[in-house]
Design a protein around this motif. Structure first.
Motif, PDB file in Angstrom:
ATOM      1  N   ASN A   1       9.548  16.920   0.157  1.00  0.00           N
ATOM      2  CA  ASN A   1       9.972  16.581   1.517  1.00  0.00           C
ATOM      3  C   ASN A   1       9.196  15.384   2.066  1.00  0.00           C
ATOM      4  N   ALA A   2       7.941  15.260   1.703  1.00  0.00           N
ATOM      5  CA  ALA A   2       7.112  14.149   2.181  1.00  0.00           C
ATOM      6  C   ALA A   2       7.532  12.813   1.566  1.00  0.00           C
ATOM      7  N   LEU A   3       8.075  12.835   0.367  1.00  0.00           N
ATOM      8  CA  LEU A   3       8.492  11.588  -0.296  1.00  0.00           C
ATOM      9  C   LEU A   3       9.492  10.822   0.560  1.00  0.00           C
ATOM     10  N   ASP A   4      10.400  11.536   1.170  1.00  0.00           N
ATOM     11  CA  ASP A   4      11.418  10.900   2.000  1.00  0.00           C
ATOM     12  C   ASP A   4      10.786  10.187   3.201  1.00  0.00           C
TER      13      ASP A   4
ATOM     14  N   THR B   1       2.105   4.389  10.552  1.00  0.00           N
ATOM     15  CA  THR B   1       1.814   4.551   9.127  1.00  0.00           C
ATOM     16  C   THR B   1       0.464   5.229   8.944  1.00  0.00           C
ATOM     17  N   ALA B   2      -0.534   4.786   9.688  1.00  0.00           N
ATOM     18  CA  ALA B   2      -1.866   5.389   9.580  1.00  0.00           C
ATOM     19  C   ALA B   2      -1.807   6.880   9.912  1.00  0.00           C
TER      20      ALA B   2
ATOM     21  N   SER C   1       0.825  -1.202   0.000  1.00  0.00           N
ATOM     22  CA  SER C   1       0.000   0.000   0.000  1.00  0.00           C
ATOM     23  C   SER C   1       0.866   1.262   0.000  1.00  0.00           C
ATOM     24  N   LEU C   2       1.894   1.284   0.840  1.00  0.00           N
ATOM     25  CA  LEU C   2       2.794   2.437   0.899  1.00  0.00           C
ATOM     26  C   LEU C   2       3.539   2.661  -0.415  1.00  0.00           C
ATOM     27  N   SER C   3       3.853   1.607  -1.113  1.00  0.00           N
ATOM     28  CA  SER C   3       4.545   1.738  -2.400  1.00  0.00           C
ATOM     29  C   SER C   3       3.655   2.434  -3.423  1.00  0.00           C
TER      30      SER C   3
ATOM     31  N   ILE D   1       8.674   2.828   4.595  1.00  0.00           N
ATOM     32  CA  ILE D   1       8.804   1.520   3.935  1.00  0.00           C
ATOM     33  C   ILE D   1      10.055   0.809   4.440  1.00  0.00           C
ATOM     34  N   ARG D   2      11.161   1.539   4.527  1.00  0.00           N
ATOM     35  CA  ARG D   2      12.414   0.956   5.024  1.00  0.00           C
ATOM     36  C   ARG D   2      12.275   0.527   6.478  1.00  0.00           C
ATOM     37  N   SER D   3      11.569   1.327   7.287  1.00  0.00           N
ATOM     38  CA  SER D   3      11.364   0.976   8.695  1.00  0.00           C
ATOM     39  C   SER D   3      10.585  -0.322   8.853  1.00  0.00           C
ATOM     40  N   LEU D   4       9.780  -0.632   7.860  1.00  0.00           N
ATOM     41  CA  LEU D   4       8.997  -1.865   7.888  1.00  0.00           C
ATOM     42  C   LEU D   4       9.774  -3.048   7.305  1.00  0.00           C
ATOM     43  N   GLY D   5      11.046  -2.820   6.975  1.00  0.00           N
ATOM     44  CA  GLY D   5      11.911  -3.916   6.550  1.00  0.00           C
ATOM     45  C   GLY D   5      11.923  -4.217   5.070  1.00  0.00           C
ATOM     46  N   HIS D   6      11.469  -3.274   4.251  1.00  0.00           N
ATOM     47  CA  HIS D   6      11.427  -3.489   2.800  1.00  0.00           C
ATOM     48  C   HIS D   6      12.184  -2.369   2.092  1.00  0.00           C
ATOM     49  N   PHE D   7      12.485  -2.587   0.836  1.00  0.00           N
ATOM     50  CA  PHE D   7      13.100  -1.554   0.010  1.00  0.00           C
ATOM     51  C   PHE D   7      12.006  -0.736  -0.664  1.00  0.00           C
ATOM     52  N   ALA D   8      12.220   0.556  -0.740  1.00  0.00           N
ATOM     53  CA  ALA D   8      11.259   1.456  -1.384  1.00  0.00           C
ATOM     54  C   ALA D   8      11.437   1.414  -2.896  1.00  0.00           C
ATOM     55  N   PRO D   9      10.332   1.426  -3.638  1.00  0.00           N
ATOM     56  CA  PRO D   9      10.463   1.558  -5.085  1.00  0.00           C
ATOM     57  C   PRO D   9      11.094   2.914  -5.382  1.00  0.00           C
ATOM     58  N   ALA D  10      11.992   2.945  -6.370  1.00  0.00           N
ATOM     59  CA  ALA D  10      12.721   4.198  -6.581  1.00  0.00           C
ATOM     60  C   ALA D  10      13.105   4.431  -8.041  1.00  0.00           C
ATOM     61  N   THR D  11      12.298   3.928  -8.973  1.00  0.00           N
ATOM     62  CA  THR D  11      12.568   4.192 -10.379  1.00  0.00           C
ATOM     63  C   THR D  11      11.312   4.742 -11.052  1.00  0.00           C
ATOM     64  N   TYR D  12      11.510   5.538 -12.084  1.00  0.00           N
ATOM     65  CA  TYR D  12      10.374   6.061 -12.839  1.00  0.00           C
ATOM     66  C   TYR D  12       9.540   4.922 -13.398  1.00  0.00           C
ATOM     67  N   LYS D  13      10.208   3.883 -13.875  1.00  0.00           N
ATOM     68  CA  LYS D  13       9.494   2.741 -14.436  1.00  0.00           C
ATOM     69  C   LYS D  13       8.557   2.123 -13.402  1.00  0.00           C
ATOM     70  N   ARG D  14       9.059   1.924 -12.190  1.00  0.00           N
ATOM     71  CA  ARG D  14       8.227   1.313 -11.140  1.00  0.00           C
ATOM     72  C   ARG D  14       7.112   2.257 -10.712  1.00  0.00           C
ATOM     73  N   TYR D  15       7.407   3.544 -10.614  1.00  0.00           N
ATOM     74  CA  TYR D  15       6.359   4.505 -10.272  1.00  0.00           C
ATOM     75  C   TYR D  15       5.250   4.505 -11.325  1.00  0.00           C
ATOM     76  N   ALA D  16       5.623   4.467 -12.584  1.00  0.00           N
ATOM     77  CA  ALA D  16       4.623   4.441 -13.661  1.00  0.00           C
ATOM     78  C   ALA D  16       3.759   3.183 -13.571  1.00  0.00           C
ATOM     79  N   GLU D  17       4.364   2.072 -13.176  1.00  0.00           N
ATOM     80  CA  GLU D  17       3.601   0.828 -13.019  1.00  0.00           C
ATOM     81  C   GLU D  17       2.631   0.910 -11.847  1.00  0.00           C
ATOM     82  N   LEU D  18       3.046   1.521 -10.759  1.00  0.00           N
ATOM     83  CA  LEU D  18       2.252   1.545  -9.533  1.00  0.00           C
ATOM     84  C   LEU D  18       1.240   2.685  -9.476  1.00  0.00           C
ATOM     85  N   SER D  19       1.515   3.778 -10.146  1.00  0.00           N
ATOM     86  CA  SER D  19       0.727   4.996  -9.966  1.00  0.00           C
ATOM     87  C   SER D  19      -0.480   5.049 -10.884  1.00  0.00           C
ATOM     88  N   SER D  20      -1.533   5.682 -10.385  1.00  0.00           N
ATOM     89  CA  SER D  20      -2.692   5.972 -11.226  1.00  0.00           C
ATOM     90  C   SER D  20      -2.667   7.429 -11.696  1.00  0.00           C
TER      91      SER D  20
END
Length: 168
Positions: free
Chosen positions: A61-64, A132-133, A18-20, A70-89
């Protein structure tokens, strides 16, 4: 190292999913707002140029914070334009638009992000991830206010009081 914060590995993965999506929508809105800041023209140039800059700076500033959650929850954050385009509406705008259309698209983008944030709050609440909430709820407030401010430029009569954005 094993993580034990009271949220299971599976639940953290759901929250991160969800955060991604939130991060992708937030990044795409940031990019669109910055684009429009650079390229706005017309009688409302100065007002919109400044407003867009204030909004994209706050968004940057909020992006960080989102990525670090996401990192605090033990995962890597998506960080490419390609991945953002796939995930974003929220999609990129390939052409320069009128000021009025820029405003409309930013209203729509902020409202889209609010819906994505709202879904993220629901997931986080259901899985007892209150930090997160809280973060996502605060972001909803920012984007609802941004949409309201932008929407005010499109209301009938606003042009007569603030310069005519409808003639762009």
């Amino acid at each position: 190292m094993h993580m034990d914060t009271g949220i299971s590995t599976e639940d953290r993965a759901k929250i991160v999913e969800s955060l991604s999506t939130v991060l992708a929508d937030a990044y795409m809105l940031y990019l669109k707002t910055h684009n429009f800041h650079w390229n706005v023209t017309g009688p409302m140039f100065s007002t919109l140029h400044v407003m867009f800059e204030e909004q994209y700076t706050e968004q940057w500033n909020a992006l960080d914070d989102i990525a670090e959650r996401i990192r605090s929850l033990g995962h890597f954050a998506p960080a490419t334009y390609k991945r953002y385009a796939e995930l974003s509406s929220i999609t990129e705008e390939p052409e320069v638009l009128s000021a009025k259309e820029m405003i409309r698209q930013l209203v729509e983008g902020n409202e889209t992000l609010v819906r994505t944030l709202r879904a993220g709050v629901k997931v986080s609440d259901e899985l007892d991830d209150y930090p997160t909430a809280d973060m996502l709820t605060a972001r909803m407030d920012v984007h609802e206010k941004n949409a309201w401010m932008l929407r005010s430029f499109l209301e009938q009569g606003a042009g007569a009081q603030q310069g005519d954005a409808s003639s762009d």
